[in-house]
Design a protein around this motif. Structure first.
Motif, PDB file in Angstrom:
ATOM      1  N   VAL A 705      40.451  51.551  32.832  1.00 26.08           N
ATOM      2  CA  VAL A 705      40.977  50.300  32.498  1.00 26.08           C
ATOM      3  C   VAL A 705      41.928  50.443  31.277  1.00 26.08           C
ATOM      4  CG1 VAL A 705      40.877  47.849  32.010  1.00 26.08           C
ATOM      5  CG2 VAL A 705      39.506  48.807  33.740  1.00 26.08           C
ATOM      6  N   GLU A 706      41.341  50.953  30.139  1.00 29.83           N
ATOM      7  CA  GLU A 706      42.260  51.015  28.862  1.00 29.83           C
ATOM      8  C   GLU A 706      43.311  52.066  28.927  1.00 29.83           C
ATOM      9  OE1 GLU A 706      41.198  51.658  24.235  1.00 29.83           O
ATOM     10  OE2 GLU A 706      39.641  52.259  25.634  1.00 29.83           O
ATOM     11  N   MET A 707      43.203  53.121  29.916  1.00 29.64           N
ATOM     12  CA  MET A 707      44.388  53.932  29.996  1.00 29.64           C
ATOM     13  C   MET A 707      45.248  53.307  30.988  1.00 29.64           C
ATOM     14  SD  MET A 707      44.091  57.664  31.876  1.00 29.64           S
ATOM     15  CE  MET A 707      43.496  56.888  33.621  1.00 29.64           C
ATOM     16  N   ARG A 708      44.796  52.531  31.758  1.00 32.25           N
ATOM     17  CA  ARG A 708      46.103  52.077  32.642  1.00 32.25           C
ATOM     18  C   ARG A 708      46.758  50.855  32.008  1.00 32.25           C
ATOM     19  NH1 ARG A 708      47.977  54.285  37.452  1.00 32.25           N
ATOM     20  NH2 ARG A 708      46.110  55.650  38.169  1.00 32.25           N
ATOM     21  N   VAL A 709      45.837  49.977  31.089  1.00 24.58           N
ATOM     22  CA  VAL A 709      46.657  48.910  30.262  1.00 24.58           C
ATOM     23  C   VAL A 709      47.800  49.645  29.522  1.00 24.58           C
ATOM     24  CG1 VAL A 709      45.989  47.314  28.389  1.00 24.58           C
ATOM     25  CG2 VAL A 709      44.770  47.391  30.542  1.00 24.58           C
ATOM     26  N   HIS A 710      47.377  50.514  28.822  1.00 18.40           N
ATOM     27  CA  HIS A 710      48.153  51.306  27.902  1.00 18.40           C
ATOM     28  C   HIS A 710      49.612  51.979  28.385  1.00 18.40           C
ATOM     29  CE1 HIS A 710      45.994  51.004  24.391  1.00 18.40           C
ATOM     30  NE2 HIS A 710      44.946  51.933  24.734  1.00 18.40           N
ATOM     31  N   GLN A 711      49.282  52.335  29.807  1.00 25.30           N
ATOM     32  CA  GLN A 711      50.330  52.949  30.626  1.00 25.30           C
ATOM     33  C   GLN A 711      51.368  51.505  31.173  1.00 25.30           C
ATOM     34  OE1 GLN A 711      48.232  54.935  33.669  1.00 25.30           O
ATOM     35  NE2 GLN A 711      48.293  56.678  32.636  1.00 25.30           N
ATOM     36  N   ILE A 712      50.792  50.626  31.681  1.00 20.58           N
ATOM     37  CA  ILE A 712      51.801  49.706  32.522  1.00 20.58           C
ATOM     38  C   ILE A 712      51.168  48.176  32.157  1.00 20.58           C
ATOM     39  CG2 ILE A 712      51.846  50.986  34.461  1.00 20.58           C
ATOM     40  CD1 ILE A 712      49.902  49.203  36.072  1.00 20.58           C
ATOM     41  N   GLY A 713      50.382  48.021  31.105  1.00 16.57           N
ATOM     42  CA  GLY A 713      49.790  46.518  30.862  1.00 16.57           C
ATOM     43  C   GLY A 713      50.885  45.709  29.906  1.00 16.57           C
ATOM     44  N   THR A 714      50.577  44.398  30.146  1.00 18.29           N
ATOM     45  CA  THR A 714      51.478  43.479  29.501  1.00 18.29           C
ATOM     46  C   THR A 714      50.534  42.909  28.341  1.00 18.29           C
ATOM     47  OG1 THR A 714      50.535  41.670  30.617  1.00 18.29           O
ATOM     48  CG2 THR A 714      52.561  42.851  31.561  1.00 18.29           C
ATOM     49  N   GLU A 715      51.063  41.952  27.321  1.00 22.09           N
ATOM     50  CA  GLU A 715      50.393  41.461  26.393  1.00 22.09           C
ATOM     51  C   GLU A 715      49.267  40.599  26.952  1.00 22.09           C
ATOM     52  OE1 GLU A 715      49.460  41.043  22.620  1.00 22.09           O
ATOM     53  OE2 GLU A 715      51.074  42.005  23.398  1.00 22.09           O
ATOM     54  N   ARG A 716      49.109  39.887  28.082  1.00 23.16           N
ATOM     55  CA  ARG A 716      48.061  39.419  28.892  1.00 23.16           C
ATOM     56  C   ARG A 716      47.126  40.431  29.142  1.00 23.16           C
ATOM     57  NH1 ARG A 716      48.950  35.409  34.194  1.00 23.16           N
ATOM     58  NH2 ARG A 716      46.595  34.738  34.389  1.00 23.16           N
ATOM     59  N   ASP A 717      47.419  41.638  29.669  1.00 21.67           N
ATOM     60  CA  ASP A 717      46.545  42.649  30.086  1.00 21.67           C
ATOM     61  C   ASP A 717      45.596  43.028  28.966  1.00 21.67           C
ATOM     62  OD1 ASP A 717      46.877  42.832  32.892  1.00 21.67           O
ATOM     63  OD2 ASP A 717      48.676  43.848  32.472  1.00 21.67           O
ATOM     64  N   ARG A 718      46.524  43.091  27.656  1.00 20.51           N
ATOM     65  CA  ARG A 718      45.636  43.616  26.548  1.00 20.51           C
ATOM     66  C   ARG A 718      44.601  42.414  26.027  1.00 20.51           C
ATOM     67  NH1 ARG A 718      50.593  46.334  26.108  1.00 20.51           N
ATOM     68  NH2 ARG A 718      51.746  44.438  25.266  1.00 20.51           N
ATOM     69  N   HIS A 719      45.022  41.088  26.042  1.00 12.99           N
ATOM     70  CA  HIS A 719      43.950  40.149  25.921  1.00 12.99           C
ATOM     71  C   HIS A 719      42.728  40.452  26.572  1.00 12.99           C
ATOM     72  CE1 HIS A 719      46.117  38.163  22.506  1.00 12.99           C
ATOM     73  NE2 HIS A 719      47.196  38.033  23.241  1.00 12.99           N
ATOM     74  N   ARG A 720      43.138  40.627  27.794  1.00 12.18           N
ATOM     75  CA  ARG A 720      41.905  40.556  29.049  1.00 12.18           C
ATOM     76  C   ARG A 720      41.145  41.753  28.771  1.00 12.18           C
ATOM     77  NH1 ARG A 720      42.594  40.555  35.666  1.00 12.18           N
ATOM     78  NH2 ARG A 720      40.252  40.668  36.296  1.00 12.18           N
ATOM     79  N   LEU A 724      37.201  41.605  28.302  1.00 17.21           N
ATOM     80  CA  LEU A 724      36.297  42.472  28.852  1.00 17.21           C
ATOM     81  C   LEU A 724      35.458  43.426  28.222  1.00 17.21           C
ATOM     82  CD1 LEU A 724      35.630  42.884  31.903  1.00 17.21           C
ATOM     83  CD2 LEU A 724      37.414  44.672  31.899  1.00 17.21           C
ATOM     84  N   ARG A 725      35.907  43.766  27.062  1.00 19.79           N
ATOM     85  CA  ARG A 725      35.155  44.843  26.295  1.00 19.79           C
ATOM     86  C   ARG A 725      33.917  44.058  25.492  1.00 19.79           C
ATOM     87  NH1 ARG A 725      35.348  49.907  25.666  1.00 19.79           N
ATOM     88  NH2 ARG A 725      37.169  51.189  26.259  1.00 19.79           N
ATOM     89  N   ALA A 726      34.244  43.036  25.001  1.00 22.68           N
ATOM     90  CA  ALA A 726      33.441  42.103  24.105  1.00 22.68           C
ATOM     91  C   ALA A 726      31.995  41.713  25.129  1.00 22.68           C
ATOM     92  CB  ALA A 726      34.122  40.773  23.708  1.00 22.68           C
ATOM     93  N   ARG A 727      32.563  41.291  26.506  1.00 18.82           N
ATOM     94  CA  ARG A 727      31.397  40.817  27.135  1.00 18.82           C
ATOM     95  C   ARG A 727      30.644  42.112  27.686  1.00 18.82           C
ATOM     96  NH1 ARG A 727      33.820  39.080  31.629  1.00 18.82           N
ATOM     97  NH2 ARG A 727      36.065  38.933  30.898  1.00 18.82           N
TER      98      ARG A 727
END
Length: 821
Positions: A705-720, A724-727
């Motif tokens: 998930v982290e790899m994909r967020v770095h590739q195509i993620g938005t600011e909203r994806d980074r918050h999500r 997700l990591r915290a939970r």
């Protein structure tokens, strides 16, 4: 007669009761023996004579071939009819329950002068659909009509406790331990509302199991040793009468031990035609030892209800005791203990044997009577239809009605006048003009905590009074908070072809309820296969593994119903509708072929499992348990779960019920429930042992998930991702397998979403399908074509190739989001 049902019946496993609400008060109706409760027992000494109640219960010891008891749990199961030898008739459990209901109905008629034609009937919250349906059939057979509302037993008890003036505010737990079932309900009351937050229950956990455990583990072995009887077990039919005597003695011993430290039992047994007297002194400690696993299970279920309501035991203001089993001092001591029990103050201010009937009558006083067919109007006559709430908590409610008939000219020339001369003070409205549709509204005054009867007079344009039927209606004032509604006791959903389970309507929603979800077919349906059927199992329960839940019906789409072939992976839109009694209807829409089908929920075809089936399941559980015990040292949580499994005596009880199933269909139903529970509890142990693997999988999935967020993620994806990591870290820290699976599922779904948003998704999906189908001959040409498209850079053409490859996948590899795991 008021406009509300007013009669409440607690149809119990061992005892039943009836109560009536009238004039703002509730009265428990006594039977012919001047008792508040009637034993749920039926005796047929001859074909034309039926006895119900205490006289019948006593005959269970001396005439077991012509007496039936404890048949409540068998309602809705085929092949469980009881044969009465002397009368030469068979009665199924619904017919036997109908005899009990007839007896209670007769008691009401004796008290009030006329038999009720409807009643609210209580059922355990954990009752299955076939059992609820059978209860409705029994009510109809008893003359109570086909529209009797069903209310859950703990909800009825909540009414009885929660609507009393002195009840106060707080969070309570109804602890309902009856003769055959256990229910726990968490409720909240303040000045404005009474709300049931959550349920937990077991339809095969009741006082009768403690009775039988006392017989099987203490009394019967002592009898066998003293009298030298090697085959003295419940499964041997020739000892049936003796075991009925032992069961009755165990019941009486429980009653005596609720007041005394020991009980003296003198039991007359029959051995080879000769009477033998068996005497034994039973100390209270012996009962507590036998009963402890059942107490532990009940308390664990109560804790589960609290957990689902996001509460802890310290949040409880009190525990409301319901059911005869709660009279046991050993159970009360355990419940009051803050470590092994619930630790909250115990409330036994109400009679635990009649409080459910009392609450059912209170609830019945809020339910409008079933509408009858309108009588034929006399020439020039008019009919009144009232649409007001029949029970209110204010003294100045607004009522509404409509007049039907053939007016002379416009309805606006007519008027009504409402009056109640018996009110204090007497009430009379002004004349109220009808609107163009013959409707009217009016604010009325009613007496506090009373049922007020109003007369409605209709006048035409000349002021002449017209004949109006019915010319009266009632409205009852009830003190206390508003009830927020009955909640669904078990989740309802669809079982997958791969054994999974998807919830459509979740446990705890307020009834009536509607749920909708779209699924994909795991196979194809072709018109040329004339007898082919696509089946989608409907089940109720909370387990993620479909087989651990109760199968209640089957959605069926037949080849004869379709006009075009239905390919694998087609959408099926499933809609569940649940009424206030918990009865379910299910409809499936298949958009691809434009058809709609109802679920074939055959509630008449449910049969208890056979003893050989039960013994095979028991062997499977014993093998699982052996293997899990050998691995439990690898995970502390698994060890704790096995300790709880042992403390609840799940396997011991299952052994006893399986052994008794040869002679008792009732024991077979209880055994099936215990074995299903045992499998589910061992599933939890297996999950706990899987924690290290789940942690690794979760870490790996979050990395994707982290790899994909770095590739195509938005600011909203980074918050999500941060959330997700915290939970996930919380789940890893607690080592909770359920929490880990939940976070893994969420991370996987999010990863799928990110992959689908990725420009290279068609290529990624193709390569996944290539790996899965490399050895499938039918896929060879499609895989070669896909490879050519990728080499040519024409990725947009992969969509059709991927779709055709997906249809070749076996069902266990399909994923609802992208078609492949």
């Amino acid at each position: 007669m008021s406009d509300t049902i007013d009669v409440g019946i607690d149809l119990g496993t061992t005892n039943s009761a009836v109560a009536v609400a009238a004039g703002g008060r509730v009265t428990v109706v006594k039977n012919n023996d001047n008792a508040d409760t009637t034993p749920s027992a039926v005796w047929l000494p001859r074909a034309d004579t039926v006895y119900v109640g205490q006289r019948a219960r006593k005959r269970a010891e001396t005439d077991p071939d012509n007496t039936a008891t404890e048949f409540k749990q068998l309602m809705g199961y085929e092949g469980t009819a009881m044969r009465f030898v002397r009368a030469e008739v068979e009665l199924n459990p619904e017919q036997l329950s109908a005899e009990v209901l007839k007896s209670l109905r007769h008691n009401v008629a004796s008290a009030l002068g006329e038999p009720p034609d409807a009643a609210v009937i209580t059922v355990p919250a954990a009752f299955a659909l076939n059992q609820r349906n059978a209860t409705l059939r029994a009510a109809e057979l008893a003359g109570l009509g086909s529209a009797c509302p069903l209310v859950q037993e703990p909800v009825a008890a909540a009414f009885a406790f929660g609507l009393r003036e002195q009840a106060g505010r707080g969070r309570w737990l109804v602890f309902d331990f009856g003769g055959g079932t256990f229910d726990a309900a968490v409720l909240y009351r303040d000045d404005e509302e009474l709300q049931v937050l959550h349920h937990a229950g077991d339809r095969s956990l009741g006082g009768k199991l403690i009775d039988w455990a006392l017989v099987d583990r203490v009394l019967a072995p002592a009898v066998a040793q003293e009298l030298g009887l090697k085959d003295f077990t419940r499964s041997v039919r020739r000892w049936r009468g003796n075991f009925a005597r032992l069961k009755a003695a165990a019941e009486q011993a429980k009653i005596d031990l609720s007041q005394n430290e020991s009980a003296e039992l003198i039991i007359e047994l029959v051995v080879d035609g000769q009477e033998e007297t068996f005497e034994v002194t039973l100390p209270r400690e012996a009962l507590d030892v036998v009963a402890e696993p059942f107490y532990v299970r009940a308390i664990e279920l109560a804790r589960s209800a609290l957990t689902e309501a996001d509460l802890q035991t310290e949040h409880l203001d009190r525990v409301l005791l319901v059911g005869g089993t709660t009279l046991a001092p050993g159970l009360r001591e355990r419940l009051a203990d803050p470590v092994i029990g619930l630790g909250a103050p115990l409330d036994f201010s109400a009679d635990p044997t009649t409080v459910v009937a009392y609450g059912a009558a209170l609830f019945a006083s809020t339910v409008r009577r079933p509408r009858r067919a309108a009588p034929a109007l006399r020439p020039g006559g008019f009919a009144l239809e009232m649409t007001h709430e029949p029970t209110v908590t204010v003294t100045d409610p607004v009522v509404a009605g409509r007049v039907h008939g053939d007016p002379a000219g416009s309805w606006t020339k007519y008027a009504v006048e409402l009056s109640n001369p018996d009110a204090r003070p007497p009430f009379r409205s002004a004349r109220i003009a009808l609107n163009a549709k013959g409707a009217f509204t009016c604010e009325v005054d009613i007496d506090a905590r009373q049922t007020s009867r109003f007369r409605v007079a209709l006048f035409d344009g000349t002021g002449t009074e017209c004949a109006l039927e019915p010319g009266t209606f009632t409205i009852t004032h009830r003190f206390g908070p508003e009830f927020e509604g009955i909640r669904l006791a078990d989740s309802l959903g669809v079982q997958h072809a791969d054994g999974g389970f998807s919830v459509v309507v979740r446990k705890g929603v307020t009834l009536p309820a509607l749920g909708h979800r779209t699924f994909k077919t795991s196979g194809a349906l072709r018109r040329t296969e004339l007898d082919a059927v696509l089946r989608i199992p409907v089940a109720e329960g909370e387990r993620s593994r479909g087989e651990r839940n109760r199968l209640v019906g089957m959605l069926e789409v037949r080849s004869a119903d379709i006009t075009v072939d239905l390919p694998m992976g087609s959408d099926v839109e499933v809609t569940f509708e649940i009424d206030v009694s918990g009865m379910v209807s299910v409809v499936a829409d298949v958009p691809a072929v434009d058809i709609q089908t109802d679920a074939v929920i055959n509630l008449d075809g449910v049969a208890p499992p056979t003893p050989p089936q039960l013994r095979e399941q028991l062997r499977e559980i014993e093998q699982r348990l052996y293997l899990l015990r050998n691995s439990a040292h690898l995970a502390p949580q698994a060890q704790q779960l096995l300790l709880t499994f042992d403390r609840q005596g799940t396997l011991t009880t299952a052994h006893e019920q399986v052994a008794a199933s040869d002679a008792s269909p009732d024991a077979a139903v209880a055994a099936e429930d215990r074995l299903r529970d045992a499998h589910a509890e061992l599933d939890d142990v297996a999950d706990a042992l899987a924690v290290p693997e789940l942690v690794r999988d979760l870490d790996e999935r979050l990395g994707y998930v982290e790899m994909r967020v770095h590739q195509i993620g938005t600011e909203r994806d980074r918050h999500r991702l941060t959330d997700l990591r915290a939970r996930a870290e919380d789940a890893i820290e607690t080592r909770n397998s359920k929490a880990l699976r939940k976070q893994l599922d969420e991370a996987s779904e999010y990863h799928v979403d990110l992959v689908r948003r990725s420009p290279d998704f068609p290529v990624v999906l193709f390569h996944s399908l290539e790996d899965a189908l490399r050895s499938t001959p039918e896929a060879a040409s499609l895989l070669r074509e896909g490879g050519r498209i990728i080499a040519a850079g024409e990725h947009w053409q992969l969509t059709l190739i991927n779709h055709r490859l997906l249809l070749l996948l076996p069902p266990n590899l399909r994923d609802p989001a992208i078609g492949i795991l």
